[in-house]
Design an enzyme around this catalytic site. Structure first.
Site, PDB file in Angstrom:
ATOM      1  N   HIS A 156       3.291 -13.442  16.186  1.00 20.73           N
ATOM      2  CA  HIS A 156       2.051 -14.153  16.509  1.00 20.73           C
ATOM      3  C   HIS A 156       0.994 -13.998  15.410  1.00 20.73           C
ATOM      4  CE1 HIS A 156       0.717 -10.182  18.316  1.00 20.73           C
ATOM      5  NE2 HIS A 156      -0.418 -10.573  17.780  1.00 20.73           N
ATOM      6  N   ASP A 186       8.677 -10.963  19.432  1.00 19.85           N
ATOM      7  CA  ASP A 186       7.399 -11.105  18.729  1.00 19.85           C
ATOM      8  C   ASP A 186       7.407 -10.335  17.409  1.00 19.85           C
ATOM      9  OD1 ASP A 186       4.892 -12.026  18.190  1.00 19.85           O
ATOM     10  OD2 ASP A 186       3.831 -10.624  19.502  1.00 19.85           O
ATOM     11  N   SER A 263      -2.402  -5.784  15.459  1.00 19.75           N
ATOM     12  CA  SER A 263      -1.084  -6.387  15.689  1.00 19.75           C
ATOM     13  C   SER A 263      -0.246  -6.354  14.420  1.00 19.75           C
ATOM     14  CB  SER A 263      -1.231  -7.832  16.158  1.00 19.75           C
ATOM     15  OG  SER A 263      -1.766  -7.889  17.451  1.00 19.75           O
TER      16      SER A 263
END
Length: 518
Positions: A156, A186, A263
Site C-alpha cells: 500500500h 500487503d 508502514s
C-alpha cells in the site's frame, strides 16, 4: 562485578525515607478520595532519577537494558520511501507521442488517434470530458534486506505510483524499481542500484515470544529514522484490514509506537534482527493508540523468495473454509473445546478434499506445528507452494488423525506457474496471468491474458488501463495465453504496441497503445 554493601547508618536512613514516602502517598490518596470535585494532576518531584530498566543473570549481576547498540545496528538499513503518481480521469488521444501516431496512422487502429481535441478517453476507454491530471504523493518506510539494494516495504506504500524514490539514512536518494508485489500479504519488493548497503537479517518469526522487547524503526509523519520501543503484545492477530481475496493476516502485535509513515518499516528484536514489517495500526483517530501490527518475517521471507525466483507469489491453498474454535461454537456443534481450527466446509476438488479432510474436522497442527487459530493456520499454509506436501493433524470425533495433503493453487493445479520474462513485464509494470478457462467460456472468448495487478511502469504511465483488463490481441494478432502474449510483445520491442481486449463487466473492445522503447 564488585558487590555493593550497605552499612547500618545507610540502612537506617533508607528505612526512614521509605516510611516518609509511604505516608506521603497515603495522604495524597486520602485527599483525592475526599475531594472528588477537584481535578488534580499528578506531577513527578523535580530532579527525580529516571527509572532504570535492567536484566539480571542467575548470579544476581544486574545489567541495565540499553537500546543504543541495537539502534546503531539497524538505522542504516531502514529507508524512507516516496511514491509519486497522478490522478487522472483521461488523456486526450492527441496527447500520445508523435511516434505512436505515426506508427499506427496507416493501420486499422489509426482511427483511434483521430479524436477531436478535448474528447478524452476515460479510465475504461470511453470518451468524455474530464479534468487534467493531478499530482499524488505518498510516503512510507522500507527495509534493506540485501546489500545489493533489495528493499521490502508494504504494497500500500507504493500502490498506484508512477515513480518510487528511496532515501537512505545518510540522505542518499535513489530511484527504485518495483520487482514485484503481493497484495494478499500487503508486501512489495523494490530494487535500487547501489552496493554494499547495510541490511537486516530475517529470523524465524516462530521463535518470537510474547513479552519480548522489540524496536520499531521507520519514518512516521516524515520524521525520518524514528525509533520506538515496546514489547510483543500478541501473535497471529487478524484485524481484517486486508480486503484482498485469499488475504493472509497473521500479524505480530506490538505496543511500540507505530504511526502513518511507519508502514513498511522494521520491527526488530534486541539483536537487531528483522522479525516483521510494520504494516498497520488499530486506531479510531488514524494515529497511534497503543496497537501496531507487523507482517511476520517468515511470511516476508517466503514472499521475497517467490518474487525473486518466479516473478510472482506461488501460494499453496488447502481449500477449506475455517472458523476459530471457541466455547460457543463447540457447544453449538456438540464437540469438545480443544486448541484448533474448525473446518466449516471443504471446497470441491480442493487439496483438502482429495486428502480426505471432512467438514467438522478440527485442524490442530501443520507439520507438527500447533495450530490454535485461523490466522496461524493461514500463516503456516502460506509458507508453502503448490505441489508441496504437508502433514495435517486433526481431531475427528475425539480421535487424532494425520493426513498427507498436496497443496494446490487458486486454479486447482499443483504445478508452479512458469516464471514470466520478469524484465519485460517489469517494464510494463504489471502482473499477468492466463485467463481461467471457465471465465473465458462465460465471456464467450477462446482465451486471453488478464492484467491481475498494475505497478509503476509503462502501462500506468502511457495508458489508462485498469486492473482486470483481458488482453485478447497484440498488434492485431490473437493471444490466448501468456506464452503467446510474451512472444508478440518481443516482436514489438523496436516499435509501438497496441493491446486490444475487454473488461469482464463490458462487452466493448478497448484499445491501449504505448511504446516499449519509451
Amino acid at each position: 562485578m564488585k558487590k555493593r554493601t550497605i552499612n547500618p547508618a545507610q540502612r537506617t536512613y533508607l528505612f526512614a525515607a521509605l516510611i516518609a514516602l509511604l505516608v506521603s502517598l497515603t495522604v495524597v490518596g486520602i485527599d483525592k478520595w475526599q475531594d472528588t470535585g477537584r481535578v488534580t494532576l499528578d506531577r513527578a518531584p523535580e530532579n527525580l532519577a529516571k527509572p532504570v530498566l535492567y536484566t539480571a543473570d542467575k548470579e544476581g549481576n544486574i545489567t541495565p537494558l540499553d537500546f543504543t547498540e541495537t539502534t546503531e545496528k539497524v538505522l542504516d538499513a531502514v529507508v524512507h520511501i516516496t511514491s509519486r503518481g497522478t490522478q487522472s480521469y483521461g488523456r486526450s488521444y492527441r496527447q500520445l507521442p508523435d511516434p505512436f501516431r505515426e506508427f499506427f496512422k496507416d493501420s486499422p487502429f489509426g482511427r483511434y488517434f483521430e479524436a477531436p481535441e478535448g474528447d478524452s478517453p476515460g479510465r475504461d476507454g470511453s470518451r468524455g470530458e474530464y479534468p487534467d491530471e493531478l499530482p499524488r504523493m505518498g510516503t512510507g518506510s522500507g527495509v534493506i534486506i540485501n546489500k545489493d539494494g533489495y528493499i521490502v516495504t508494504n504494497n500500500h506504500v507504493i500502490a498506484n505510483a508512477d515513480e518510487v524514490e528511496v532515501t537512505l539514512h545518510n540522505n542518499g536518494t535513489y530511484d527504485a524499481k518495483v520487482i514485484g508485489v503481493d497484495p494478499t500479504t500487503d508486501l512489495a519488493l523494490l530494487k535500487i542500484e547501489a552496493e554494499n548497503l547495510k541490511s537486516l537479517a530475517l529470523v524465524n518469526s516462530d521463535d518470537v515470544e510474547v513479552g519480548e522487547w522489540v524496536l520499531a524503526i521507520g519514518n512516521p509523519f516524515s520524521l525520518n529514522s524514528t525509533v520506538t520501543a515496546g514489547i510483543v503484545s500478541a501473535k497471529a492477530r487478524n484485524i481484517n484490514i486486508n480486503r484482498e481475496e485469499l488475504a493472509v493476516e497473521s500479524f505480530i502485535q506490538t505496543d511500540a509506537a507505530i504511526n502513518p509513515g511507519n508502514s513498511g518499516g522494521a520491527l526488530v528484536n534486541l539483536n537487531g534482527d528483522l522479525i516483521g514489517i510494520n504494516t498497520a495500526i488499530a486506531s479510531r483517530t488514524g494515529s497511534y493508540s497503543g496497537y501496531g501490527f507487523a507482517v511476520p518475517s517468515n511470511i516476508v521471507s517466503k514472499v521475497v523468495e517467490d518474487l525473486l525466483e518466479y516473478g510472482n507469489v506461488q501460494r499453496g491453498i488447502l481449500g477449506v473454509r475455517i472458523q476459530n474454535l471457541d466455547g460457543r461454537l463447540a457447544e453449538d456443534k456438540g464437540i469438545d473445546l480443544i486448541p484448533g481450527v474448525y473446518v466449516a466446509s471443504v471446497n470441491d476438488g480442493s487439496a483438502a478434499q482429495e486428502a480426505g479432510i471432512l467438514e467438522g474436522d478440527i485442524i490442530t497442527a501443520v507439520n507438527d506445528k500447533p495450530v490454535a487459530s485461523s490466522p496461524r493456520l493461514q500463516e503456516l499454509i502460506a509458507g508453502f507452494r503448490p505441489g508441496d506436501e504437508v502433514t495435517i493433524t486433526l481431531d475427528r470425533e475425539g480421535k487424532s488423525r494425520k493426513f498427507e495433503v498436496t497443496l494446490k493453487d487458486s486454479a486447482g493445479t499443483t504445478s508452479l506457474v512458469a516464471r514470466a520474462d520478469r524484465e519485460l513485464f517489469n517494464r510494463l509494470g504489471a502482473e499477468f496471468r492466463n485467463l481461467p478457462a471457465d471465465q473465458a467460456s462465460e465471456l464467450g472468448i477462446d482465451g486471453g491474458v488478464e492484467v491481475a495487478r498494475l505497478v509503476p511502469g509503462l502501462l500506468r504511465q502511457e495508458t489508462r488501463m485498469r486492473e482486470g483488463f483481458i488482453v485478447t490481441r497484440v498488434n492485431g494478432r490473437e493471444v490466448n495465453n501468456l506464452e503467446e502474449f510474451r512472444s508478440e510483445l518481443e516482436k514489438s520491442e523496436d516499435g509501438g504496441v497496441m493491446l486490444a481486449g475487454r473488461y469482464p463487466d463490458s462487452p466493448k473492445t478497448y484499445y491501449y497503445a504505448f511504446g516499449l522503447d519509451s
